[in-house]
Design a protein around this motif. Structure first.
Motif, PDB file in Angstrom:
ATOM      1  N   GLY A   4     -18.969  -2.042   0.224  1.00  0.00           N
ATOM      2  CA  GLY A   4     -18.134  -1.541   1.311  1.00  0.00           C
ATOM      3  C   GLY A   4     -16.810  -1.083   0.739  1.00  0.00           C
ATOM      4  O   GLY A   4     -16.117  -1.854   0.068  1.00  0.00           O
ATOM      5  N   ILE A   5     -16.464   0.180   0.980  1.00  0.00           N
ATOM      6  CA  ILE A   5     -15.241   0.750   0.426  1.00  0.00           C
ATOM      7  C   ILE A   5     -14.336   1.153   1.584  1.00  0.00           C
ATOM      8  O   ILE A   5     -14.750   1.869   2.491  1.00  0.00           O
ATOM      9  CB  ILE A   5     -15.561   1.972  -0.458  1.00  0.00           C
ATOM     10  N   THR A   6     -13.094   0.676   1.525  1.00  0.00           N
ATOM     11  CA  THR A   6     -12.143   0.979   2.585  1.00  0.00           C
ATOM     12  C   THR A   6     -10.767   1.194   1.992  1.00  0.00           C
ATOM     13  O   THR A   6     -10.546   1.014   0.798  1.00  0.00           O
ATOM     14  CB  THR A   6     -12.150  -0.137   3.667  1.00  0.00           C
ATOM     15  N   GLY A   7      -9.842   1.587   2.823  1.00  0.00           N
ATOM     16  CA  GLY A   7      -8.479   1.882   2.413  1.00  0.00           C
ATOM     17  C   GLY A   7      -7.993   3.065   3.215  1.00  0.00           C
ATOM     18  O   GLY A   7      -8.797   3.778   3.839  1.00  0.00           O
ATOM     19  N   GLY A   8      -6.709   3.285   3.196  1.00  0.00           N
ATOM     20  CA  GLY A   8      -6.128   4.349   3.995  1.00  0.00           C
ATOM     21  C   GLY A   8      -6.506   5.733   3.518  1.00  0.00           C
ATOM     22  O   GLY A   8      -6.973   5.921   2.393  1.00  0.00           O
ATOM     23  N   LEU A 126      -6.282   1.370  -2.842  1.00  0.00           N
ATOM     24  CA  LEU A 126      -4.889   1.492  -2.410  1.00  0.00           C
ATOM     25  C   LEU A 126      -4.149   2.513  -3.267  1.00  0.00           C
ATOM     26  O   LEU A 126      -4.484   2.692  -4.447  1.00  0.00           O
ATOM     27  CB  LEU A 126      -4.184   0.144  -2.520  1.00  0.00           C
ATOM     28  N   ALA A 127      -3.135   3.142  -2.687  1.00  0.00           N
ATOM     29  CA  ALA A 127      -2.299   4.089  -3.420  1.00  0.00           C
ATOM     30  C   ALA A 127      -0.921   4.100  -2.774  1.00  0.00           C
ATOM     31  O   ALA A 127      -0.788   3.808  -1.579  1.00  0.00           O
ATOM     32  CB  ALA A 127      -2.911   5.489  -3.386  1.00  0.00           C
ATOM     33  N   PRO A 128       0.101   4.474  -3.541  1.00  0.00           N
ATOM     34  CA  PRO A 128       1.446   4.567  -2.973  1.00  0.00           C
ATOM     35  C   PRO A 128       1.483   5.562  -1.806  1.00  0.00           C
ATOM     36  O   PRO A 128       0.812   6.599  -1.846  1.00  0.00           O
ATOM     37  CB  PRO A 128       2.301   5.064  -4.144  1.00  0.00           C
ATOM     38  N   SER A 156      -1.776  -1.562   6.823  1.00  0.00           N
ATOM     39  CA  SER A 156      -0.989  -1.675   5.594  1.00  0.00           C
ATOM     40  C   SER A 156      -1.889  -2.061   4.421  1.00  0.00           C
ATOM     41  O   SER A 156      -2.999  -2.560   4.599  1.00  0.00           O
ATOM     42  CB  SER A 156       0.090  -2.750   5.772  1.00  0.00           C
ATOM     43  N   ASP A 157      -1.372  -1.847   3.224  1.00  0.00           N
ATOM     44  CA  ASP A 157      -2.096  -2.276   2.020  1.00  0.00           C
ATOM     45  C   ASP A 157      -2.362  -3.775   2.060  1.00  0.00           C
ATOM     46  O   ASP A 157      -3.434  -4.233   1.660  1.00  0.00           O
ATOM     47  CB  ASP A 157      -1.296  -1.925   0.760  1.00  0.00           C
ATOM     48  N   ALA A 158      -1.397  -4.544   2.554  1.00  0.00           N
ATOM     49  CA  ALA A 158      -1.564  -6.004   2.617  1.00  0.00           C
ATOM     50  C   ALA A 158      -2.739  -6.372   3.523  1.00  0.00           C
ATOM     51  O   ALA A 158      -3.484  -7.315   3.219  1.00  0.00           O
ATOM     52  CB  ALA A 158      -0.276  -6.658   3.122  1.00  0.00           C
ATOM     53  N   TRP A 159      -2.929  -5.634   4.603  1.00  0.00           N
ATOM     54  CA  TRP A 159      -4.050  -5.904   5.508  1.00  0.00           C
ATOM     55  C   TRP A 159      -5.369  -5.677   4.787  1.00  0.00           C
ATOM     56  O   TRP A 159      -6.261  -6.526   4.829  1.00  0.00           O
ATOM     57  CB  TRP A 159      -3.957  -5.010   6.756  1.00  0.00           C
ATOM     58  N   PHE A 160      -5.496  -4.521   4.105  1.00  0.00           N
ATOM     59  CA  PHE A 160      -6.736  -4.228   3.374  1.00  0.00           C
ATOM     60  C   PHE A 160      -6.974  -5.258   2.267  1.00  0.00           C
ATOM     61  O   PHE A 160      -8.088  -5.734   2.072  1.00  0.00           O
ATOM     62  CB  PHE A 160      -6.692  -2.818   2.770  1.00  0.00           C
TER      63      PHE A 160
END
Length: 191
Positions: A4-8, A126-128, A156-160
């Motif tokens: 499973g791949i996720t992120g913004g 994640l990325a800036p 947010s990155d912290a959530w992911f």
């Protein structure tokens, strides 16, 4: 193995997905699946029209009308997500029925859609923020303001990071991130 791949948006998930596809993995892009279902699944459109009258015209979803409703009402958005996540999950299950040796589920809503329960492992890419904004402006041909609003509306990155078993940070060059992805897949025995 199902990853499973996720992120913004704009974080670089496609780099990892491309490597998995190169190794013969089945890549399931949940955003693409959703858009295909909007064209092919009359029951999905019916469920949306039933809850949000006037948003489906001549068998076609009017996304602007729907957006005007759900992006100003959190409860309406949750109801829409409940409808759409169920449809997408059913299609993902159908596509996984062939029991591939390797598959990747790409979903920004991996946890909200309960797709994480289908995965052997989960990874957040994640990325800036400034890099994500620049990438989606180039990719989607959108203004900086619109790109900033899209990024700000996501978790947010912290959530992911708190939800996923693994994290890949895309905070350098494309080549360096690709090396990180290859090392990650190597640790999993895929490469």
């Amino acid at each position: 193995m199902i990853i499973g791949i996720t992120g913004g948006t704009g974080s670089g998930k496609s780099t990892l997905l491309h490597l998995i596809a190169e190794k013969g993995g089945l890549v399931l892009d949940c955003d693409a699946i959703y858009h295909k279902l909007l064209q092919t699944d009359a029951s999905l459109l019916s469920a949306i029209e039933s809850r949000f009258p006037g948003t489906v015209e001549n068998g076609v979803l009017n996304r602007k009308k729907l957006g005007a409703i759900v992006f100003h009402d959190k409860n309406a958005l949750q109801e829409l997500n409940h409808i759409t996540h169920a449809a997408v999950k059913a299609e993902v299950l159908r596509l996984l029925d062939s029991k591939p040796k390797l598959a990747a589920i790409d979903a920004i809503g991996l946890f909200e859609g309960e797709l994480d329960s289908l995965c052997d492992i989960t990874v957040a890419v994640l990325a800036p923020t400034k890099d994500r904004i620049r990438r989606i402006m180039a990719r989607d041909g959108i203004s900086e303001e619109y790109a900033k609003n899209r990024v700000a509306a996501q978790h947010s990155d912290a959530w992911f990071t708190s939800k996923c078993g693994h994290v890949l940070e895309n905070n350098s060059t494309f080549q360096e991130f690709q090396r990180k992805c290859i090392a990650f897949l190597g640790n999993l025995g895929i490469i």
